[in-house]
Structure formats: C-alpha cells, structure tokens
Design an enzyme around this catalytic site. Structure first.
Site, PDB file in Angstrom:
ATOM      1  N   GLY A   1       0.825  -1.192   0.000  1.00  0.00           N
ATOM      2  CA  GLY A   1       0.000   0.000   0.000  1.00  0.00           C
ATOM      3  C   GLY A   1       0.863   1.247   0.000  1.00  0.00           C
ATOM      4  O   GLY A   1       2.071   1.204   0.244  1.00  0.00           O
ATOM      5  N   CYS A   2       0.227   2.380  -0.291  1.00  0.00           N
ATOM      6  CA  CYS A   2       0.985   3.626  -0.423  1.00  0.00           C
ATOM      7  C   CYS A   2       1.587   4.057   0.915  1.00  0.00           C
ATOM      8  O   CYS A   2       2.802   4.327   0.999  1.00  0.00           O
ATOM      9  CB  CYS A   2       0.113   4.718  -1.014  1.00  0.00           C
ATOM     10  SG  CYS A   2      -1.490   4.925  -0.209  1.00  0.00           S
ATOM     11  N   TYR A   3       0.777   4.118   1.960  1.00  0.00           N
ATOM     12  CA  TYR A   3       1.325   4.510   3.261  1.00  0.00           C
ATOM     13  C   TYR A   3       2.372   3.507   3.749  1.00  0.00           C
ATOM     14  O   TYR A   3       3.440   3.916   4.220  1.00  0.00           O
ATOM     15  CB  TYR A   3       0.211   4.627   4.296  1.00  0.00           C
ATOM     16  CG  TYR A   3      -0.664   5.850   4.193  1.00  0.00           C
ATOM     17  CD1 TYR A   3      -0.136   7.130   4.310  1.00  0.00           C
ATOM     18  CD2 TYR A   3      -2.033   5.728   4.007  1.00  0.00           C
ATOM     19  CE1 TYR A   3      -0.959   8.254   4.249  1.00  0.00           C
ATOM     20  CE2 TYR A   3      -2.861   6.846   3.941  1.00  0.00           C
ATOM     21  CZ  TYR A   3      -2.315   8.109   4.062  1.00  0.00           C
ATOM     22  OH  TYR A   3      -3.126   9.216   4.000  1.00  0.00           O
TER      23      TYR A   3
ATOM     24  N   THR B   1       4.376   1.676   2.068  1.00  0.00           N
ATOM     25  CA  THR B   1       5.637   1.861   1.334  1.00  0.00           C
ATOM     26  C   THR B   1       6.476   2.945   1.992  1.00  0.00           C
ATOM     27  O   THR B   1       7.661   2.752   2.296  1.00  0.00           O
ATOM     28  CB  THR B   1       5.339   2.247  -0.132  1.00  0.00           C
ATOM     29  OG1 THR B   1       4.691   1.156  -0.774  1.00  0.00           O
ATOM     30  CG2 THR B   1       6.623   2.593  -0.876  1.00  0.00           C
TER      31      THR B   1
END
Lengths: 332, 332, 332, 332
Positions: D143-145, D147
C-alpha cells in the site's frame, strides 16, 4: 423580522445561514428542505454551529415569515414561489426560475415555464435595479456569472458596439453545486482548468436580457481549481470617445458600498472578495485595438448568490441595503 | 548527439533536463548558467537526481554541442545567441528575443533589438512551420500562450473575420517564472484568480504576427491557482460556412502526434496534458451568434516551452520529430 | 473602546482589522507599522475597504488606546511592549516574545530576553487560562500550533503518560507570514506537502511549558497546500481508564462557545473552521494500542492568532469573551 | 514481454498504462475490467492517447500474458488471482488482498480470507524484499502509506523501541480512488485538511506486520488538498547510540536508484517526487528528547502503487529492476 430559508442543504443555503447569523435585523425562523427534512442543522452544516432541524418545504410553514429565500433548483422554486407570492410573502429566489421572459426561458431550459405570470420577476441586482426592489413580491436573484458580467457591462451601454461582446467566465467549483459528479471529483479538479457549458450555458441569455442591448453575446465559462471566487472578463469594441469609459464607471459605482473600481491599470483578484459581498472591477481601454476590457471579480456564493439575495431582501423590506453584509474579505 | 542547456536554474531549464533525461538520442553535455554557475545540479533540482554542476554560460564551452537550448531571459539570449550562431551551433531559444520583427520587438519590449539581423528567427511551432526547421541556425521557441492560441487560430484562417478576435488566457503560476514576487506568494495564490498584464502582454504581438491575418487581437491573460497548465480560449466571428470549421481542424491536425481535436461538444482539461507534450482542442460553432470558440490546453512548461523546444530540436537535427517526448500525461 | 493595531502589514494584522471591523465594542483608532508607515490602508489591504493610513509605531501614539494589539515580529514586540505596559495600556502581543520563561526563550530563540521582567506574560488561551485575563497588563497570545495542541492536550493531563507525547502539525502557508521565500513560492507550494522546522520549531517549548507536564514532546510541523487552516494531531499513551477520556473532553469544553468536540469516531476538517474563531476536536481511544489520538483543527489566523487575541482582549477589558467573534465558518 | 492490466478504470490502472507506455521491455497486450468492459481506452483515459478497448476481466484472456497487474479492489483480486497463479502467470496485485496473514486480514477486513493458501504473498517492496521477487508467482504490491512508512522504519530496526512508534500520514486525494464521495467533492477538498480512518485504517497492520518488530504502532492518516503525493512521518524512541542512525540509513539505501536520503537537517517535499518512482527521506535525531523522526515522501500512485508494481515485475521477470521507471519528477 423573521425569514425562512428553503434548500438548506446546498452551498447557497449554507451561505445564507452564515450571513444571516450576523444580520442584526433578520432572524432565521425556519430552515426547510425536501431531501434533508428532519436532519439536524449541526450535521448538515458542521461549519455553522447552529441548533435546530430542517423542516419540510411546505408553503404553509413558510408563509408567516416576513420573507423567504429559495435556495432551491429552479424546478423546486417554480413549485414553491406561486403559493408564497399568493400569500403575500416576499420571495427571494436564487434559482434561474424567474430571471428570463417566458419564451427565452423555454428556449434555454428546454421546458415551458410553469408560472409564466411571474416571470421575469424583479431582477435583484440592486446596483442596477434598486428602484424596483422596495416591496417587491418576487425577486429573481441574479446568477453568479450574470452578476459579475452585468456589473462590468452596465456602464458600457452606449459606449460600445453591442455586437461582438465576448465574456470569459472563470469560476471556482462551488458554482456547480454540491452534487457528486465526475468532473467535480477532487482528484480531477486539483490543478485543472477547463472550459465547460459553452455555447449554451443558461447564464448567456440572462446576461443578454438584462444588459438589454439587443445583440447576442458569446459567453465561455471555465472552471478553475478553487472552491469559491469568480471572474467575468468582458471585451467590447468602443464606439464612443475612449475617455468616456473611466468616468462612466466612476459615475455608475461612485457611491456603491459593495462595488470598487480599481485604479487605472490595476486588475482585481478573487482572493480580495472571498467571503464578502463586494465586487472589484478593473477597466482597461486599449487605444491600439479600439476595445475595452473590463474584469469583475466576486465571491460567487456571496455577491453572486446569498449576499446579493440578502442585499435585495434588505431593499424589499425597507432596511438599509447594506445591513448585515460583510465588506471585509477573508484574505489570504 | 550532445546538447547544452543554458539557464538551468529556471523552470523551463529544469523541464528541459527532465525531458532530455528520457531522450534516446540527445545527451545533455553541459548545463550552464550565470547566477548559478558552480552549483550542484542535485541541489538546484532536487526532483531530478542528476550528478554534475552548472558551468558558466560561456559560448566557448557551448559551441561544441550539436545544439544549445537557451532557457534564459531575453536579454541573456540576445547576448549568447549571436556567438553560437556564428559558430554554427544550432540554437533553440526559449525566450522572447527572436520571435518578433525588429520594430515590433522594439515597440513591445521598450528597447531596440540588440541583434536585428537574427530576428525574427525560424518560429519553432512545428505543427505550423515544420518545413523551415531542418537545419535552422536559430529557432525562436514560441511562448506558452502563443503556442496554444496559434494552434487554436491557425485552422480558422480564411474562415473568420480577422478583426475582433478575442483570446482569453488562463495559466498556472509557473508561467511567471521562479522569481520571488508578491503576487506569486503561495498564500496569495491559493484560491485566487486574477487577470494581469492586459492589454500590453508581450505575447499579444507574437500571436498577431504569427497568425499573420493583419488585425490586432485582444488578449487577456489570467493567473489560476495551480502550478502548470494553460488554456487559450479564442472567439472569432465566422465569415465562411460554419460547416467548414470542423473539417478545417481535422485536416490541420489529423496526423499530428501531439495534437488532439476533441469530439464535437467536448471541452479539453489541462489536467489531461500535465507533463506531456500534447495539446487538446475543443471547438464549438455557435449558429446563434455566428461565432466560433476554440479552446486549446497545453502544459505551459512542456508543449508551451521545453517539450516544444525539443520537438523543434529534433526537427532541426534530423531526428523524428516526436523522439523522446511524452504523450501520456500525469493524471490525476 | 479604542484599540491600536501595530504591524498592520502582515496577515495577522490584516485579520485583526477584518475582525475588528465587525466588533461592536472595539474601534480601531490607529494602525501603526514601521516598514509601512505612511501607506494607505486601502492599498495595503485591498480586501478590507478601509480608509486611513498607517502611522509610525510610536508608543506615544498608541498609549491613549484602551488596548494595543502587537502583530509584530518578536523583536519589535520586545521593543514596544515595555513602554506600553509602563503607560498602563493593556497589550495583546501576538508574537513569541512573552510566551516563555526567560531561560527557555534564550535557549530556543538564541538570544537573551530583552525584557525578562515581563515574561512569561499571561498566556492568552482563554479556554485554559480564563481567570488570569481580566485586567491583565500584558497578554502573550498563543502561537497557532500551541493553541491547537494545547486544546487537544489539556483534557488529557493526568490520563496519559507525559513521556512520549507526539504532535504532528499541518498548516497552511499563511502561518509562515507574508515575507517572500523560495519555499513559499506558489509554483513550489501547489500540490506540495513537506515537513519543516523539526525538531527545533519554537512552538515546541511553548506546548511543553503551557501543558506543564514536565516531559519533552516531539513536534513535527508540515506545510500543506492551502492558505489557512491548521491541524494538531496528538498521540499519547493512556495511563488511566480509557473510559475517562470522553468525559474529560466533555467536561473541559462543554460550555465553550468556540470549542466543539465531535461525536465519537468523527474527525474534524479545517474547512469547517475557515475564517471563524472556532476549534473542532476529534478524539479516538485505541484499546488495541492503549493510546489516544486527538486532532484539533483551527484557522491559524483566527483562533490561532487574531481571533484569539480579540477573545483575550474582550476578557482583559471586561467584555463578554465572545463579543464580535464569528462562529460561522466560510465553507466551502 | 506482454503484460495485462486489470482494473483499467481506476487511478492505479491509468498510472500503470502511463508508465508501461514508456517501458522498453513490457508491452500492454490487454487491458481488462469488469465495469468498463467494452469502453474505449481513449474515452476512459483522455490523458494517455491510447488506442484499443477494455476487455472483460476473464482469466482466460489474461493467462497468456507474461505477467498480469491487478489494479482492482481486493474482492476482485481475490477472485482473479488464484486462477492466474494456477495457470502459472505471475501476478502483481496492487490491492490489499494478499499483504497480510490470513488471521490479520480477517480481523482488519472483517471477512474471512477467500484464498488463504496464497496469503501473505511475496511483499513487493524491492528495497526490503528484493531476494524473494525473482520468479515469484504472486506479489502483493505494498500500500501507499506502508511503502513510505516501511522505507522510513526499516533502517531503525534494532535502534529504536518498537513500542510507542507513531506514524503520521498525509496523502493527496488520489489515494482514496476515483469513486464519488462527499468528502472527495472538489469544493470540500480545496483548502481542507482532515484526519480520517484512524485508528482502524487497514494500512496499520500492514506496516506492523512487514516491519516485523512485534509491537503495535499508531497510524493517523490525513487527507491534504492535492491530487497526488504522500508523506509518512515516523517518530520513535532511540534505544541505541544516536550516532548509529545516520549510517543505518546510508547503508540501507546507499545504492538504491529510487531512494534518496537527504542531507542532515533537510526535509523532503512531495513535489520533488511527483510522477517519479522515487522516495526521498529526511532524518532528524533529537538528542533533547531521545527520539528520532524520519519523513518519507513518495508519489502515492507511482512508488506507492503503479511504479512499485512495475519495479517488482521487473524483478520477477528477470529484468533490471529500474527498467522503464522515471526518476525525474514533474516539478513544479
């Protein structure tokens, strides 16, 4: 005096409630809505801190008010206004329902007018139609773009060729309302500018009709990445002495509390009118082209909607026109 | 082939370096600058991840390049270009130094042209002047507004009255450069739209001269709250059969890799060209008014500056014109 | 009563003038400034529509006021406040000059305090220090981040471990003032978020000192792409019954006109306090981690600066504390 | 090699197509979708200029690809991945379907895992799990967060107390997807910052599990007014020599093409990674508090989604890991 606000779930309704909260003479007695009937004001408008609930939009519940603001879609306004007018309750309608003559409405809205005897109502742009407002039964509060465009155009009547007038509009997204749409998705709107609606935007005939110079204009609106604020930039070809332009604007707006004509060479910025009922105008005569360009900025939800409605209501009800309306903007 | 980039501290310089980093045939051999000489590229452009330092902008250090991009103010370009041209190094100048005939330059820039023999140079808008680019010694890369306005206007030549053309411009703040100014302060710019520069913006004569229809236009630019992206919205009065408009645009841009004419009734959005070398056009004929409105959107730093410069350089150097240039935009 | 505003050229000064324009009991008698002395208010603040000029910031010209607001850098406040206090004029200082004990000031500002007898002054956060305000000679109006962080932290005293408190700050750019800086260039700021100032931001000791729990906190501010609005998000480890958290916030703020604690599970949004003197708090107890997170949003220029200063002045001067302060926000 | 992209109507799908358009070794053979089957790519993605249509998301049509990217909601990924894996087609899944152990998934997603034998899949954060990628059958793209948070946390393992870690997240709106929601309405989002989702955001267990230090963290995400860009700001209490922190980051990321650790005292800005597959980290040790703060910025759609998926796919397929991925950002 007591007023009612119908259509409390939209941006214009919320802005009416914000401005009326600071009004010394008008008290909101009832907030009505169809879709939101029963909802708490605190939940609908977390930014206002108001107690109370939305009631159904029933003319009976509204008729006792000293005035009623309709911040509703035009179809709802067409349904509500006749009964209120019949009951003698002054109506300030913020929709497009009563701004145009019957046949022009039919052409641009694609439907016959449902209350032709009431349209066009008194057009609530006080700077241009002040004398017709006191005691008016039904006021059509101008659209946001027409407000700015007409303030820019009015002093040019007689000085420019009515043919060939071009109006560029730039508006924040709140002008498109609070409904969910792909083109109003935040991820699309950030960092994005786009024309839309041209050449059939419904504000076009409104500008034409209320300028009243008898020639079609070309109006192209653009959406810009911000929530509120609007520019109308008008270009027209001069037919009179260019030196007459400046004085025409001074004369038109010299004593107006809400309209400022900027010094020669200066252009207005929407940030300077944010949250206020003010309009700032910049005027440039171009001797090279023989044309004049006038830009007018307003907050589309204040001078372009709720603030102007209250300004008109003040006039209708015999209050000083500027009562309760902010001239200081929220900047930056 | 090796290229040099002068003026590496500005936005256009940075954008040249970003795009050239992905170019398969052009390699940046030298980045030069006056004010930033000695600085590390990594510090100047934290977003690029480049090694190396800026060297002084000395024609001698640049003349060995196969081409030199000048992303410099017009005064610096006027100083550097003659020596490079004399040395036989093709020059792509992104400033306004060589876009106008000598006397027009003098009028709008308020100074005599310092290298009159070189102006106007080949105008680097490949879609309109492709045939003059191969082997050109000096290319004047068009301004951002003129790029969009001319792509919108070119197919209208012969179809509209050259008199009375109105161009509304809307641009993000990067078009104003990276220098510090009150009106570019973030707190002022967020949520703000304002006209500026009219009626004496220097892109006005550039549009007039390169459209070449002999009549003055009215151009009013507006700054909008975003970093990049630009719209030019052109309005003109039709003199030909309205049915000729659509085919004229299809014919003009049917085979162009970077220009898309949208389907009838659709308007373009700057977000769809962000970071790409593309232009999207929307065209609307209004039979009611007898006018046509064309809106062209570009990324002012790509198709409006660095991308177009590389496109022109490709043509000058005999490479396929689209080499190394992105057509896919960074959206949303 | 008459008040003076010093430092009229900045954002906090402008916001004081905006809010005081709507205050029924306080009248701005003099606007003073050093750099802007002589300037017309209309030119400095195009958004306010005020007449008059800035006068030099001379204590003599100010001492007749019933209160003076210093919206000045801390160095200027250190120069002006002693004379005004000596003259018996109540001073509301919006800078950091008088918020910290002498030695803490010296440590974080890197300079000895120039008026140690006056610091720390009465800390002007009425919700937490209301009883000390009436008749105060010098009020240190809290910083924007400390206002939000302390409103979030105060009810947690005794319920959480003072060690290990983490505060994330997010603020619009106006918190950084109106001075020109590379990192406040619009083109950089649009679409950009960045931490800054940590771990030595001067609001850190202010939060620590006025929470008064004796342990260092970690505070990391971030700038976000908007002009105004601020969030402080506090995380702490619970040492008491988690069920005590909710009631602590209700008890702390139940009767406060400017503080709203949102229903369980809801988080506040800065847009809902824009332009208003309100603070909205969201509280979440996480049984899984044994921690509590509290987010407080304010408008950094209103409850975080000018509005709070007026709220404190009301208390100092014996007026009802909420006089003249908006609770309805400008949304959207 | 040929690849398929499923879920082509969302932002991550569009970003995969943008990046793959510039990939020298991977060619998009099929774009599949359920809701958008039959639609023209040109209409779905006006910013990409692609020919072709979306086909139904049928495993049979995808199995011939050398790899398939699933840019689908987790429910769709759970349906598609097993058949593709069974057919021996490498799958890069961008959803949360396969990032967590079965029981953790069940707890945070509120449903039993539909393909427990496949979860957790190889976690596709190449900088931390590079050795497991070559030949992997199923990759769970982070996921973005997570990462950003994991890049910030990984070097701290062994240097900080796993208890008490706090992560503040700040993300642009594109992280919430392209679906229409009240809180993603442009007029609400402009000029607005708000926490959301805490303390039950599904990225919380993902960070905990893949950091693997066995203690719960507190994660509070905030939405900020921009389309793309993300910051994770991590605070932890040091247990080791503070002097070990800097070298740990140098050692972890010294040779990484996509990760930059900024010089001491500098904080990263999301604008510097916009559109690129890069992560920038700022690290500050605070001897006063004994804590360390690390901020990591990424473009949530590139290094936080599509770019990382391609980086992982390169590794899976035996290509150099950086192939086809931009390191130069679109700034400003």
């Amino acid at each position: 005096m007591d007023v009612g606000v119908v259509g409390g779930s939209g941006y214009a309704g919320g802005e009416l409630l914000r401005l009326l909260a600071g009004h010394p003479a008008l008290k909101v007695r009832v907030v009505a809505g169809q879709r939101t009937a029963g909802a708490e004001l605190r939940a609908l408008f977390p930014h206002l801190g108001l107690d109370g609930r939305v009631v159904p939009a029933d003319p009976g519940a509204l008729a006792d008010c000293d005035a009623v603001f309709l911040a509703t879609p035009h179809a709802a306004s067409l349904g509500l206004a006749p009964a209120l007018v019949a009951a003698g309750t002054p109506v300030l309608d913020l929709s497009g329902a009563f701004r145009l003559p019957e046949e022009v409405f039919a052409d641009w809205y694609g439907e016959p007018h449902a209350a032709p005897a009431l349209t066009p109502a008194v057009y609530g742009l006080p700077e241009l139609h002040r004398d017709r407002l006191p005691g008016a039964a039904l006021v059509a509060v101008p659209g946001c773009y027409p407000t700015a465009a007409l303030l820019a155009l009015a002093p040019l009547a007689g000085l420019v060729d009515p043919a060939g007038v071009v109006v560029a509009g730039l508006s924040g997204t709140s002008g498109a309302g609070s409904g969910l749409r792909e083109d109003l998705h935040a991820s699309h709107a950030f960092g994005n500018v786009a024309p839309y609606g041209a050449p059939r935007h419904r504000h076009t005939p409104e500008i034409e009709h209320h300028w009243g110079q008898g020639a079609p204009i070309t109006f192209t609106p653009h959406v810009v990445p911000m929530a509120r604020g609007l520019v109308a930039t008008v270009t027209a070809t001069l037919t009179a002495d260019p030196a007459a332009v400046g004085p025409a604007f001074c004369e038109a707006y010299g004593g107006e509390p809400f309209v400022t004509v900027l010094p020669d060479g200066a252009w207005p910025a929407t940030a300077h009118v944010r949250g206020a009922n003010t309009a700032h105008l910049g005027v440039a005569v171009d001797l090279r082209t023989g044309r004049v360009t006038v830009a007018c900025v307003i907050d589309n939800l204040v001078k372009g909607a709720a603030g102007q409605a209250i300004q008109a209501a003040n006039a209708v009800l015999g209050l000083p026109e500027a009562t309760g309306l902010p001239t200081a903007a929220v900047y930056p």
